[in-house]
Design a protein around this motif. Structure first.
Motif, PDB file in Angstrom:
ATOM      1  N   HIS A  74       0.822  -1.206   0.000  1.00 44.60           N
ATOM      2  CA  HIS A  74       0.000   0.000   0.000  1.00 44.60           C
ATOM      3  C   HIS A  74       0.855   1.254   0.000  1.00 44.60           C
ATOM      4  N   LEU A  75       1.911   1.248   0.796  1.00 41.14           N
ATOM      5  CA  LEU A  75       2.779   2.421   0.856  1.00 41.14           C
ATOM      6  C   LEU A  75       3.385   2.717  -0.509  1.00 41.14           C
ATOM      7  N   LEU A  76       3.872   1.697  -1.177  1.00 39.89           N
ATOM      8  CA  LEU A  76       4.477   1.897  -2.496  1.00 39.89           C
ATOM      9  C   LEU A  76       3.441   2.366  -3.512  1.00 39.89           C
ATOM     10  N   GLU A  77       2.266   1.764  -3.475  1.00 40.69           N
ATOM     11  CA  GLU A  77       1.218   2.150  -4.429  1.00 40.69           C
ATOM     12  C   GLU A  77       0.774   3.593  -4.217  1.00 40.69           C
ATOM     13  N   ALA A  78       0.822   4.048  -2.980  1.00 39.95           N
ATOM     14  CA  ALA A  78       0.417   5.424  -2.674  1.00 39.95           C
ATOM     15  C   ALA A  78       1.575   6.407  -2.802  1.00 39.95           C
ATOM     16  N   GLY A  79       2.759   5.917  -3.120  1.00 41.68           N
ATOM     17  CA  GLY A  79       3.890   6.800  -3.361  1.00 41.68           C
ATOM     18  C   GLY A  79       4.792   7.077  -2.170  1.00 41.68           C
ATOM     19  N   TYR A  80       4.562   6.412  -1.032  1.00 40.49           N
ATOM     20  CA  TYR A  80       5.370   6.651   0.154  1.00 40.49           C
ATOM     21  C   TYR A  80       6.705   5.904   0.084  1.00 40.49           C
ATOM     22  N   ALA A  81       7.748   6.540   0.570  1.00 43.44           N
ATOM     23  CA  ALA A  81       8.975   5.831   0.903  1.00 43.44           C
ATOM     24  C   ALA A  81       8.823   5.263   2.309  1.00 43.44           C
ATOM     25  N   TRP A  82       9.504   4.166   2.581  1.00 44.51           N
ATOM     26  CA  TRP A  82       9.506   3.625   3.934  1.00 44.51           C
ATOM     27  C   TRP A  82      10.905   3.175   4.307  1.00 44.51           C
TER      28      TRP A  82
END
Length: 484
Positions: free
Chosen positions: A112-120
Motif C-alpha cells: 500500500h505504501l508503495l502504491e500510494a507513493g510513500y517511501a519507507w
C-alpha cells in the motif's frame, strides 16, 4: 533496484549522520556516565548480506529503489518508489527475542505504501531484548539518514515533507514513545514525526510488566503456593504445581480455582469484552499466547537486564473475580492477603545520557495518534489502550488520540485492510485536520457489548495477509460473529 550500501558509504552515513559532524561545542560539559546494565554488555550482530539478499521486489508493486546496509550498529531497509510523493514512513518492528542476531523486515502495509507513493524505512535496532530505547534511537537515526542513504546510492532526494511512524507490539511502544514530548526533549536523535499508528502496542509502557506480575501472583495465590517475596526464586520448581491446580488441561479447561483466575485476568486485561474468552483458552492459538505470558513469570522485574532494578508494581492492581466493580467478601480477603510486588522507585528514572531505559508513553502528544488493538490479546492486552486513554484524558491531549478495537483473538492478528485504513485515516487527519472515528475504550457497558469491535474490523483478505492471520480470523468469525 536494490543496492547494498558500500563500506565507504556506511562509514559516511554512520559517521556524519549518526554521530553528527561539525557545529559541536568543544567547551560543552561532558555527560556523566550512567551505571551499566546487563544489556550494555551484550553483543549483537547484523548479517548485512543476508538482509540484502532477502530484500527483493514486491511482486506486482510499483517500481522502486531498495537500499539496505548498516547504520551505526543497526541494519536497515529503505525503499523509495520511482514516483515518490515526498513522504517517509518509518516502521518499528516488534520484540525479536534475546538472541544475538539482529534482523530487519518490511512493514505489512509495504504494498500500500508503495502504491500510494510513500517511501519507507525500517531498522533492525542495534540490540534485541525489550530495548525500546534502542528502538526509538535507531529508528530516529535512520529517519535522519534517509536522504544521505539515497544520495550515496545515486538518487538525490529532497528532505521528506512528512515523516510518520508505525509499529507493531514492542514497535507499537516505539512508535508511541517516538511522538512523546519527553522523547522530543531527551532523545539523542530527535525527529518530530507528523503522526503515528501504534498497533497492538505496549502503550501502557511498564504497566505491561505490572500485569505480568499480577497474573503470576494471582495464579500462585489461587493455587495455594502464594508468593512471599520477589522475584519468586523457586518458580521453575512450582510452575507445574500451579498449573495443575488451575487447569485440568492447560489452558483449555479450568478447575474451579482456574475459573477464578480467568475472571481475574479478564478484568486485568480490559474487563468483559468480546473475544476475551476465545483468546484466553478457546482457540488453538490460546496456548501459544498463554505460554508467552507464563514465560515472563519468575523474572526479577529488570525486564531481562534492560533495567538494573525491579520495575514491577502490583500495589495498584485490584483483583476481581466477577464483573461487579464492588469487591465481595472473597475478593476483599484476596486483595488483602495477596503478596504485593513493590518496585524500586527510580528503576526507570530519567537518564542523563538520553531516553529512559524504558521510554514512557504518557500520551503527552501534539500530533495525530491512531491505535489498533485486538480484543482477545492477553499478551499485550487491551487494557494498554485503556491506560493510554486515561493518560490522554489526564493530560488534556485526547483530541490527538483515536483508538480502534479489532475483533482478533491473538496478538497483532490484524488484516492488512485494517492497518491500511488506520494509516490512511491518520494521514488524512494530519493533512486535513478532520479527526477520524474511533471506539470508546473506557465505558464498561460499551466494551462489553457483543458487537464491540465490529465497526473497524475488516475480515477482507488480500494477497499480503498471512496464512496464520486468515486462520485466526476465520476462527474468530465462526466463534463470535458480528450480528445486525
Amino acid at each position: 533496484m536494490h543496492r547494498a550500501v558500500s563500506k565507504a558509504a556506511m562509514f559516511v552515513v554512520a559517521g556524519a549522520l549518526l554521530y553528527g559532524c561539525g557545529g559541536g561545542n568543544d567547551n560543552a560539559p561532558a555527560v556523566q556516565p550512567e551505571e551499566t546494565r546487563p544489556q550494555d554488555a551484550r553483543t549483537f550482530t547484523i548479517d548485512a548480506a543476508a538482509v540484502a539478499q532477502k530484500f527483493t521486489p514486491l511482486a506486482g508493486a510499483p517500481a522502486a529503489d531498495r537500499w539496505s546496509g548498516v547504520l551505526g550498529k543497526a541494519g536497515y531497509m529503505v525503499e523509495v518508489p520511482a514516483a515518490w510523493n515526498g513522504k517517509l514512513v518509518m516502521y518499528a518492528h516488534g520484540y525479536a527475542g534475546t538472541g544475538t542476531a539482529l534482523d530487519v523486515n518490511p512493514p505489512s502495509i509495504r504494498r500500500h505504501l508503495l502504491e500510494a507513493g510513500y517511501a519507507w524505512a525500517a531498522s533492525s535496532y542495534s540490540t534485541n531484548y525489550y530495548d525500546v530505547r534502542a528502538g526509538v534511537e535507531d529508528t530516529n537515526a535512520l529517519a535522519q539518514a534517509f536522504t544521505e542513504i539515497a544520495k550515496v546510492n545515486g538518487r538525490a532526494l529532497a528532505a521528506p515533507t512528512r515523516v510518520y511512524i508505525i509499529g507493531h507490539s514492542m514497535g507499537g511502544h516505539v512508535s508511541a514513545a517516538a511522538v512523546e514530548a519527553e522523547t522530543l526533549q531527551t532523545a539523542n536523535h530527535k525527529v518530530a514525526y507528523h503522526g503515528a499508528v501504534p498497533m497492538c502496542g505496549v502503550v501502557g509502557d511498564t504497566e505491561l510488566f505490572n500485569y505480568f506480575g499480577g497474573y503470576q501472583t494471582a495464579a500462585q495465590q489461587l493455587a495455594g503456593v502464594p508468593a512471599t517475596s520477589w522475584p519468586v526464586s523457586n518458580w521453575a520448581q512450582i510452575v507445574s504445581t500451579v498449573q495443575a491446580a488451575l487447569f485440568t488441561i492447560y489452558p483449555a479447561t479450568n478447575t474451579g480455582q482456574g475459573e477464578k483466575l480467568r475472571q481475574i485476568v479478564k478484568n486485568l486485561t480490559g474487563g468483559e469484552r468480546p473475544m476475551f474468552a476465545i483468546g484466553f483458552s478457546g482457540s488453538p492459538a490460546s496456548k501459544s499466547v498463554q505460554d508467552a505470558v507464563w514465560s515472563t513469570f519468575g523474572e526479577d522485574g529488570t525486564v531481562n537486564g534492560v533495567l538494573t532494578q525491579n520495575v514491577v508494581d502490583t500495589t495498584g492492581l485490584t483483583f476481581q473475580m466477577d464483573d461487579d466493580a464492588a469487591l465481595n467478601a472473597e475478593e476483599q480477603v484476596f486483595n488483602t492477603t495477596i503478596f504485593r510486588v513493590k518496585p524500586v522507585p527510580d528503576a526507570n528514572r530519567l537518564r542523563r545520557d538520553g531516553l529512559r531505559w524504558i521510554p514512557k508513553t504518557a500520551a503527552q502528544v501534539s500530533v495525530p495518534v491512531l491505535t489498533l488493538h485486538t480484543l482477545g490479546d492477553i499478551y499485550v492486552p487491551f487494557s494498554m489502550e485503556q491506560i493510554y486513554k486515561r493518560r490522554a484524558d489526564a493530560n488534556g491531549t485526547a483530541r490527538w488520540l483515536v483508538q480502534r478495537a479489532i475483533r482478533g483473538i491473538s496478538h497483532c492478528d490484524f488484516t492488512v485492510a485494517e492497518q491500511v485504513r488506520a494509516f490512511d485515516d491518520m494521514v488524512a487527519w494530519e493533512q486535513a485536520g478532520t479527526r477520524p472515528d474511533g471506539d470508546d475504550v473506557l465505558t464498561p457497558s460499551v466494551v462489553a457489548n457483543s458487537n464491540y469491535g465490529c465497526r473497524f474490523t475488516d475480515n477482507t483478505f488480500g494477497v499480503d495477509d498471512t496464512a496464520s492471520t486468515k486462520a485466526l480470523r476465520q476462527g474468530a468469525m465462526t466463534a463470535a460473529p458480528c450480528t445486525p
